[in-house]
Design an enzyme around this catalytic site. Structure first.
Site, mmCIF file in Angstrom:
data_model
loop_
_atom_site.group_PDB
_atom_site.id
_atom_site.type_symbol
_atom_site.label_atom_id
_atom_site.label_comp_id
_atom_site.label_asym_id
_atom_site.label_seq_id
_atom_site.Cartn_x
_atom_site.Cartn_y
_atom_site.Cartn_z
ATOM 1 N N ALA A 186 28.473 16.890 -26.690
ATOM 2 C CA ALA A 186 28.604 15.562 -26.097
ATOM 3 C C ALA A 186 27.727 14.532 -26.794
ATOM 4 C CB ALA A 186 28.218 15.627 -24.623
ATOM 5 N N ASP A 200 24.444 26.963 -18.240
ATOM 6 C CA ASP A 200 25.303 27.826 -19.048
ATOM 7 C C ASP A 200 24.838 29.261 -18.836
ATOM 8 O OD1 ASP A 200 26.646 25.640 -20.077
ATOM 9 O OD2 ASP A 200 25.357 25.491 -21.849
ATOM 10 N N GLU A 249 35.401 26.066 -21.156
ATOM 11 C CA GLU A 249 34.057 26.648 -21.235
ATOM 12 C C GLU A 249 33.796 27.491 -19.992
ATOM 13 O OE1 GLU A 249 31.048 23.728 -21.907
ATOM 14 O OE2 GLU A 249 31.858 23.099 -23.850
#
Length: 276
Positions: A186, A200, A249
């Site tokens: 990003a 994550d 993702e």
């Protein structure tokens, strides 16, 4: 005497029969006061249907009222540099940061804490941090996973604006342009990690990497099916790239609270769709 007796008996029998037999008027009166059983059943069913409709209408009304309370995407932005929208609600649990909506460059959550979960590294660094509410929910998720023999590890949480700048510059150099870099990372201010609400995760079966293959592992499937119970969603879903702006993702979890997460999961939608 015999004839008299027979006649008397006949008269008495006729009188008794007459007394026991209802007249036409009596039968009609009785029919007016006693309904046919099938009519009573129909009336009862109609009453139930009316009650169910009232309950359904009330539920729909409550749902609409709840939706009105949610901040829409258009209500939470102001114009920033380069025509990009800047969010005005960075502290909101339902804040949306994406390729069209940036977080303020000076935004830092004021309640960052380290969740008590296993990480893929031991160093004390900012990316272990999350906002307090999200950190507590992540602990609950990891604890339940462990109970079910699902072994997952945290990889990357909070990411400051400055860290985003460094990561994006590295990827732009690696991939040859900012446009190519933006396919996998990003622009500064557009990362959910700055909110402190994302983490994550990975597992040994994914070789501790952040890869799509994680979604096909036992751990990845468990997370996808159970994260909403703890207020988390898989933020960037497969097939929703045109909406989220990012590739699939399965490792990227985003905290939105149990109510929103459950609705998003059951309706197979994105956070953008939920708030629209």
């Amino acid at each position: 005497m015999k004839l008299f007796k027979k006649m008397s008996i006949g008269v008495i029998a006729l009188a008794a029969l007459t007394a026991c037999t209802p007249t036409v008027n009596q039968v009609e009166d009785h029919e007016q006061t006693v309904k046919n059983p099938s009519e009573e059943t129909a009336d009862h069913l109609q009453e139930n249907n009316d009650e169910n409709k009232k309950d359904s209408d009330q539920a729909a009304k409550n749902n609409n009222e709840e939706k009105k309370k949610l901040p829409t995407l258009a209500e939470t932005i102001t114009k920033g540099e380069n025509g990009k929208d800047v969010v005005t609600n960075p502290n909101d649990i339902l804040v949306v940061a994406n390729k069209e909506r940036r977080l303020p460059s000076d935004y830092i959550p004021d309640d960052l804490a380290e969740p008590n979960v296993p990480f893929t590294f031991e160093e004390d660094v900012p990316k272990k941090l999350m906002r307090k509410e999200a950190a507590a929910a992540l602990e609950s998720l990891f604890n339940q996973a462990e109970k079910e023999n699902i072994h997952i590890l945290a990889q990357s949480g909070y990411r400051s604006y400055e860290t985003q700048q460094a990561i994006f510059a590295y990827n732009a150099k690696r991939y040859g342009s900012e446009e190519e870099a933006n396919k996998v990372s990003a622009y500064p201010g557009e990362s959910e990690h700055q909110t402190g609400l994302s983490m994550d995760i990975t597992s040994s079966s994914a070789e501790y990497q952040l890869v799509e293959a994680f979604g096909e592992t036992k751990e990845g499937r468990w997370v996808a099916e159970n994260a909403h119970k703890f207020g988390y969603i898989v933020r960037y879903q497969k097939g929703k790239e045109q909406i989220t702006g990012y590739q699939y993702e399965p490792w990227h979890l985003r905290y939105v609270g149990i109510e929103a997460a459950s609705h998003i999961y059951k309706q197979n939608m994105t956070l953008e769709e939920y708030l629209q």
